[in-house]
Design an enzyme around this catalytic site. Structure first.
Site, PDB file in Angstrom:
ATOM      1  N   GLU A 167     -45.390  97.738  18.189  1.00 21.22           N
ATOM      2  CA  GLU A 167     -45.064  96.825  17.096  1.00 21.22           C
ATOM      3  C   GLU A 167     -44.205  95.682  17.626  1.00 21.22           C
ATOM      4  O   GLU A 167     -42.979  95.833  17.757  1.00 21.22           O
ATOM      5  CB  GLU A 167     -44.280  97.575  16.002  1.00 21.22           C
ATOM      6  CG  GLU A 167     -45.061  98.666  15.322  1.00 21.22           C
ATOM      7  CD  GLU A 167     -44.595  98.875  13.883  1.00 21.22           C
ATOM      8  OE1 GLU A 167     -45.444  98.908  13.009  1.00 21.22           O
ATOM      9  OE2 GLU A 167     -43.379  98.972  13.642  1.00 21.22           O
ATOM     10  N   SER A 213     -47.947  92.907  10.572  1.00 18.70           N
ATOM     11  CA  SER A 213     -48.777  92.058   9.717  1.00 18.70           C
ATOM     12  C   SER A 213     -50.260  92.425   9.761  1.00 18.70           C
ATOM     13  O   SER A 213     -51.121  91.548   9.743  1.00 18.70           O
ATOM     14  CB  SER A 213     -48.567  90.582  10.063  1.00 18.70           C
ATOM     15  OG  SER A 213     -47.220  90.199   9.856  1.00 18.70           O
TER      16      SER A 213
HETATM   17  P1  13P Z   1     -45.771  94.713   8.239  1.00 18.03           P
HETATM   18  O1  13P Z   1     -47.170  95.296   8.184  1.00 18.03           O
HETATM   19  O2  13P Z   1     -45.191  94.470   6.879  1.00 18.03           O
HETATM   20  O3  13P Z   1     -45.690  93.554   9.146  1.00 18.03           O
HETATM   21  O4  13P Z   1     -44.839  95.868   8.867  1.00 18.03           O
HETATM   22  C1  13P Z   1     -45.210  96.469  10.055  1.00 18.03           C
HETATM   23  C2  13P Z   1     -44.334  97.622  10.300  1.00 18.03           C
HETATM   24  O5  13P Z   1     -43.165  97.465  10.609  1.00 18.03           O
HETATM   25  C3  13P Z   1     -44.908  98.964  10.156  1.00 18.03           C
HETATM   26  O6  13P Z   1     -44.046  99.934  10.656  1.00 18.03           O
END
Ligand code: 13P
Length: 252
Positions: A167, A213
């Site tokens: 991430e 995202s």
């Molecule tokens: P978003 O999908 O809102 O960007 O968040 C990603 C996330 O941190 C999942 O653990």
């Protein structure tokens, strides 16, 4: 062949009442669950209700954190045996928001990971660089440090029981997703690192999710990458239709 895995990280969202409504809606939206592992990770206080709501369904329940001791004088903490008792199967460990706001380090991530494994929970271990680190060409150094530190001391048997999530912090909640190529180059880097730390066969079997995202619009192109095995979804997991669309898009 690695089975795709889509997990919804609800973060600090949904009261118990709202969580039951979302779980019920997910059951209606996700009738065909073949070919993909599906997980939802609500806040701790929702876990009982969501587990009950999903008891007759293939959607598994995960927590967003776990403490490393089983029991004792640790006010405010939640242990792995407590989660197991509720029917929880997965637990997110080392999310960047925990590293950033709650002083989580590789060492504490490693302790939580060991506690989860000891009690048969499947850890989803998060790694990833922030914007400043990416812009100063430190992405691979940071990801290597997160992987080596978080996974330190794991046996070959144990590493096969975890899921990794790449991430990039700059892509979380920003709508600025990594391109499939940007994600793939880090995923292959992680897989090669696992090959060095363990062995190539094991590296080829560990599932690596992308998070940041993810939406119904970009899931197919992300999943088309050879080393992306699923997604850890934040915002788009809070509405049943968009989470269900991501699950459907993830079936390779
Ligand atoms: P978003 O999908 O809102 O960007 O968040 C990603 C996330 O941190 C999942 O653990």
């Amino acid at each position: 062949m690695r089975k795709p895995i889509i997990a919804g990280n609800w973060k600090l969202n949904k009261t118990p009442h709202e969580a039951i409504l979302l779980a019920d809606e997910l059951k209606r939206e996700l009738v065909d669950t073949t070919g993909v592992d599906i997980v939802v990770c609500p806040p701790f206080v929702d876990l009982t209700d969501v587990s009950d709501a999903l008891v007759d369904h293939d959607i598994a329940v995960g927590a967003q954190n776990v403490f490393w001791e089983d029991a004792g004088a640790f006010t405010g903490e939640i242990s792995a045996p407590m989660l197991k008792d509720l029917g929880v199967k997965y637990v997110i460990i080392g999310h960047s928001e925990r590293r950033q706001y709650f002083y989580e380090t590789n060492e504490t991530v490693n302790k939580r990971l060991r506690a989860a494994l000891k009690h048969g929970l499947t850890p989803i271990v998060c790694v990833g660089e922030n914007l400043a680190q990416r812009e100063s060409n430190k992405t691979f150094d940071v990801v290597k440090d997160h992987c080596e530190g978080s996974l330190s001391g794991l046996t070959k048997d144990e590493i096969q029981k975890i899921v990794l999530a790449y991430e990039p912090v700059w892509a979380i909640g920003t709508g600025k997703t990594a391109t499939p190529q940007q994600a793939q180059e880090v995923h292959i880097f992680i897989r090669q690192l696992l090959g060095k730390l363990f062995d190539d066969e094991i590296a080829g079997s560990v599932r690596i999710q992308y998070g940041g995202s993810v939406t119904p619009d970009n899931i197919v192109s992300l999943m088309a990458q050879a080393d992306i095995d699923g997604a850890l979804v934040g915002g788009a997991s809070l509405k049943a239709p968009s989470f269900a669309a991501i699950v459907k898009g993830a079936k390779k």
